[in-house]
Design a protein around this motif. Structure first.
Motif, PDB file in Angstrom:
ATOM      1  N   GLU A 152       5.814  14.343  -2.233  1.00 69.61           N
ATOM      2  CA  GLU A 152       4.621  14.065  -1.428  1.00 69.61           C
ATOM      3  C   GLU A 152       4.325  12.572  -1.270  1.00 69.61           C
ATOM      4  O   GLU A 152       3.535  12.183  -0.432  1.00 69.61           O
ATOM      5  CB  GLU A 152       3.400  14.808  -1.981  1.00 69.61           C
ATOM      6  N   LYS A 153       4.963  11.717  -2.047  1.00 68.87           N
ATOM      7  CA  LYS A 153       4.719  10.276  -1.942  1.00 68.87           C
ATOM      8  C   LYS A 153       5.829   9.549  -1.188  1.00 68.87           C
ATOM      9  O   LYS A 153       5.791   8.349  -1.027  1.00 68.87           O
ATOM     10  CB  LYS A 153       4.565   9.683  -3.333  1.00 68.87           C
ATOM     11  N   LYS A 154       6.848  10.303  -0.729  1.00 62.23           N
ATOM     12  CA  LYS A 154       7.985   9.701  -0.032  1.00 62.23           C
ATOM     13  C   LYS A 154       7.756   9.714   1.477  1.00 62.23           C
ATOM     14  O   LYS A 154       7.045  10.574   1.991  1.00 62.23           O
ATOM     15  CB  LYS A 154       9.256  10.504  -0.315  1.00 62.23           C
ATOM     16  N   PRO A 155       8.435   8.806   2.194  1.00 61.25           N
ATOM     17  CA  PRO A 155       8.412   8.875   3.657  1.00 61.25           C
ATOM     18  C   PRO A 155       9.037  10.194   4.117  1.00 61.25           C
ATOM     19  O   PRO A 155       9.866  10.774   3.411  1.00 61.25           O
ATOM     20  CB  PRO A 155       9.276   7.695   4.097  1.00 61.25           C
ATOM     21  N   GLU A 156       8.679  10.632   5.321  1.00 58.14           N
ATOM     22  CA  GLU A 156       9.134  11.921   5.836  1.00 58.14           C
ATOM     23  C   GLU A 156      10.660  12.051   5.818  1.00 58.14           C
ATOM     24  O   GLU A 156      11.192  13.074   5.418  1.00 58.14           O
ATOM     25  CB  GLU A 156       8.586  12.120   7.262  1.00 58.14           C
ATOM     26  N   PHE A 157      11.388  11.015   6.242  1.00 57.52           N
ATOM     27  CA  PHE A 157      12.849  11.123   6.254  1.00 57.52           C
ATOM     28  C   PHE A 157      13.380  11.401   4.852  1.00 57.52           C
ATOM     29  O   PHE A 157      14.183  12.314   4.657  1.00 57.52           O
ATOM     30  CB  PHE A 157      13.528   9.859   6.815  1.00 57.52           C
ATOM     31  N   CYS A 158      12.948  10.622   3.896  1.00 58.88           N
ATOM     32  CA  CYS A 158      13.457  10.768   2.527  1.00 58.88           C
ATOM     33  C   CYS A 158      13.067  12.108   1.906  1.00 58.88           C
ATOM     34  O   CYS A 158      13.845  12.704   1.168  1.00 58.88           O
ATOM     35  CB  CYS A 158      12.965   9.619   1.661  1.00 58.88           C
ATOM     36  N   ALA A 159      11.894  12.566   2.201  1.00 53.79           N
ATOM     37  CA  ALA A 159      11.401  13.806   1.598  1.00 53.79           C
ATOM     38  C   ALA A 159      11.956  15.066   2.264  1.00 53.79           C
ATOM     39  O   ALA A 159      12.216  16.056   1.587  1.00 53.79           O
ATOM     40  CB  ALA A 159       9.877  13.836   1.642  1.00 53.79           C
ATOM     41  N   ALA A 160      12.139  15.012   3.580  1.00 58.22           N
ATOM     42  CA  ALA A 160      12.430  16.253   4.292  1.00 58.22           C
ATOM     43  C   ALA A 160      13.716  16.267   5.112  1.00 58.22           C
ATOM     44  O   ALA A 160      14.135  17.328   5.551  1.00 58.22           O
ATOM     45  CB  ALA A 160      11.250  16.582   5.214  1.00 58.22           C
ATOM     46  N   ARG A 161      14.348  15.103   5.319  1.00 57.23           N
ATOM     47  CA  ARG A 161      15.524  15.096   6.191  1.00 57.23           C
ATOM     48  C   ARG A 161      16.777  14.508   5.572  1.00 57.23           C
ATOM     49  O   ARG A 161      17.859  14.683   6.124  1.00 57.23           O
ATOM     50  CB  ARG A 161      15.207  14.347   7.479  1.00 57.23           C
ATOM     51  N   CYS A 162      16.680  13.812   4.467  1.00 52.62           N
ATOM     52  CA  CYS A 162      17.851  13.190   3.852  1.00 52.62           C
ATOM     53  C   CYS A 162      18.780  14.274   3.300  1.00 52.62           C
ATOM     54  O   CYS A 162      18.404  15.050   2.420  1.00 52.62           O
ATOM     55  CB  CYS A 162      17.442  12.243   2.732  1.00 52.62           C
ATOM     56  N   GLY A 163      19.994  14.331   3.824  1.00 58.70           N
ATOM     57  CA  GLY A 163      20.967  15.334   3.396  1.00 58.70           C
ATOM     58  C   GLY A 163      21.331  15.224   1.926  1.00 58.70           C
ATOM     59  O   GLY A 163      21.697  16.221   1.292  1.00 58.70           O
ATOM     60  N   ILE A 164      21.228  14.042   1.369  1.00 57.33           N
ATOM     61  CA  ILE A 164      21.576  13.851  -0.038  1.00 57.33           C
ATOM     62  C   ILE A 164      20.477  14.417  -0.938  1.00 57.33           C
ATOM     63  O   ILE A 164      20.756  15.120  -1.902  1.00 57.33           O
ATOM     64  CB  ILE A 164      21.856  12.367  -0.321  1.00 57.33           C
ATOM     65  N   ILE A 165      19.241  14.128  -0.611  1.00 55.60           N
ATOM     66  CA  ILE A 165      18.131  14.681  -1.389  1.00 55.60           C
ATOM     67  C   ILE A 165      18.085  16.196  -1.244  1.00 55.60           C
ATOM     68  O   ILE A 165      17.800  16.923  -2.194  1.00 55.60           O
ATOM     69  CB  ILE A 165      16.789  14.035  -0.972  1.00 55.60           C
ATOM     70  N   LEU A 166      18.386  16.705  -0.051  1.00 49.85           N
ATOM     71  CA  LEU A 166      18.340  18.141   0.202  1.00 49.85           C
ATOM     72  C   LEU A 166      19.599  18.883  -0.251  1.00 49.85           C
ATOM     73  O   LEU A 166      19.635  20.108  -0.202  1.00 49.85           O
ATOM     74  CB  LEU A 166      18.124  18.397   1.696  1.00 49.85           C
ATOM     75  N   GLU A 224       0.834  -1.195   0.000  1.00 51.81           N
ATOM     76  CA  GLU A 224       0.000   0.000   0.000  1.00 51.81           C
ATOM     77  C   GLU A 224       0.876   1.254   0.000  1.00 51.81           C
ATOM     78  O   GLU A 224       1.777   1.400   0.818  1.00 51.81           O
ATOM     79  CB  GLU A 224      -0.883  -0.010   1.251  1.00 51.81           C
ATOM     80  N   ASN A 225       0.628   2.149  -0.923  1.00 53.63           N
ATOM     81  CA  ASN A 225       1.363   3.405  -1.047  1.00 53.63           C
ATOM     82  C   ASN A 225       2.884   3.222  -1.064  1.00 53.63           C
ATOM     83  O   ASN A 225       3.589   3.794  -0.232  1.00 53.63           O
ATOM     84  CB  ASN A 225       0.994   4.380   0.080  1.00 53.63           C
ATOM     85  N   PRO A 226       3.399   2.426  -2.009  1.00 55.41           N
ATOM     86  CA  PRO A 226       4.851   2.224  -2.041  1.00 55.41           C
ATOM     87  C   PRO A 226       5.595   3.525  -2.363  1.00 55.41           C
ATOM     88  O   PRO A 226       5.091   4.378  -3.093  1.00 55.41           O
ATOM     89  CB  PRO A 226       5.043   1.196  -3.152  1.00 55.41           C
ATOM     90  N   CYS A 227       6.752   3.672  -1.770  1.00 54.91           N
ATOM     91  CA  CYS A 227       7.578   4.850  -2.022  1.00 54.91           C
ATOM     92  C   CYS A 227       8.056   4.817  -3.471  1.00 54.91           C
ATOM     93  O   CYS A 227       8.456   3.767  -3.977  1.00 54.91           O
ATOM     94  CB  CYS A 227       8.763   4.848  -1.067  1.00 54.91           C
ATOM     95  N   PRO A 228       8.056   5.958  -4.149  1.00 54.57           N
ATOM     96  CA  PRO A 228       8.495   6.013  -5.542  1.00 54.57           C
ATOM     97  C   PRO A 228      10.012   6.143  -5.691  1.00 54.57           C
ATOM     98  O   PRO A 228      10.522   6.242  -6.799  1.00 54.57           O
ATOM     99  CB  PRO A 228       7.797   7.269  -6.065  1.00 54.57           C
ATOM    100  N   GLY A 229      10.735   6.166  -4.591  1.00 55.45           N
ATOM    101  CA  GLY A 229      12.185   6.315  -4.655  1.00 55.45           C
ATOM    102  C   GLY A 229      12.591   7.776  -4.621  1.00 55.45           C
ATOM    103  O   GLY A 229      11.762   8.687  -4.650  1.00 55.45           O
ATOM    104  N   CYS A 230      13.893   7.995  -4.532  1.00 51.86           N
ATOM    105  CA  CYS A 230      14.425   9.356  -4.381  1.00 51.86           C
ATOM    106  C   CYS A 230      14.076  10.287  -5.532  1.00 51.86           C
ATOM    107  O   CYS A 230      13.973  11.487  -5.344  1.00 51.86           O
ATOM    108  CB  CYS A 230      15.945   9.298  -4.215  1.00 51.86           C
ATOM    109  N   HIS A 231      13.909   9.744  -6.719  1.00 51.08           N
ATOM    110  CA  HIS A 231      13.592  10.582  -7.876  1.00 51.08           C
ATOM    111  C   HIS A 231      12.095  10.820  -8.038  1.00 51.08           C
ATOM    112  O   HIS A 231      11.679  11.564  -8.904  1.00 51.08           O
ATOM    113  CB  HIS A 231      14.164   9.961  -9.159  1.00 51.08           C
ATOM    114  N   GLY A 232      11.292  10.185  -7.183  1.00 48.12           N
ATOM    115  CA  GLY A 232       9.844  10.319  -7.269  1.00 48.12           C
ATOM    116  C   GLY A 232       9.352  11.589  -6.603  1.00 48.12           C
ATOM    117  O   GLY A 232      10.120  12.342  -5.998  1.00 48.12           O
ATOM    118  N   PRO A 233       8.050  11.842  -6.699  1.00 51.54           N
ATOM    119  CA  PRO A 233       7.467  13.059  -6.110  1.00 51.54           C
ATOM    120  C   PRO A 233       7.603  13.085  -4.589  1.00 51.54           C
ATOM    121  O   PRO A 233       7.382  12.086  -3.908  1.00 51.54           O
ATOM    122  CB  PRO A 233       6.001  12.997  -6.530  1.00 51.54           C
TER     123      PRO A 233
END
Length: 148
Positions: free
Chosen positions: A39-53, A28-37
């Motif tokens: 709003e569909k990522k877990p909070e850490f990946c979307a808002a706290r990962c130093g690499i994504i940010l 249910e609601n699988p993460c789309p990965g780092c290149h995905g949108p």
């Protein structure tokens, strides 16, 4: 077998294979990965990962961290250390980037499929739990358990 989610888009900038993440393997609601949108990522990946940010990665347009002159940075080394030592099945983002460069994307993805596919049912294994997403088989802490 579930839809093959192991695609180029699922290879994170740091080299992690997002398709073997427990969140990406969720029914249910699988993460789309780092290149995905976002709003569909877990909070850490979307808002706290130093690499994504990473401002430099985004401003310079680096697809992968090893394109940056500061590679490997502190954020990359933290990810490397965590994923090679804290989960039941080890994954090295640095090794993944080296193999990606050596093999090219298509062959790298084939290599990853062989490494991360359950030999019992053909579904992907979770790096975080060591459990097959299809049959639930528990794999040990060594890659030797997965060799076919």
């Amino acid at each position: 077998m579930t839809k093959d989610r192991m695609t180029a888009e699922m290879i994170a900038p740091c080299g992690l294979n997002c398709s073997i993440c427990s969140r990406a393997l969720a029914e249910e609601n699988p993460c789309p990965g780092c290149h995905g949108p976002k709003e569909k990522k877990p909070e850490f990946c979307a808002a706290r990962c130093g690499i994504i940010l990473c401002r430099k990665r985004r401003e310079k347009g680096y697809m992968y961290c090893d394109e940056c002159p500061d590679y490997p940075c502190e954020d990359v080394m933290e990810k490397e250390n965590r994923y090679t030592s804290q989960y039941p099945l080890a994954e090295s983002p640095g090794k993944n980037l080296r193999e990606l460069r050596r093999l090219g994307m298509e062959q790298f993805l084939e290599y990853e499929r062989r490494q991360w596919t359950c030999r019992e049912c053909g579904h992907l294994l979770s790096v975080h739990t060591g459990i097959c997403s299809g049959c639930g088989k528990q794999y040990g802490s060594q890659r030797e358990d997965r060799k076919q």
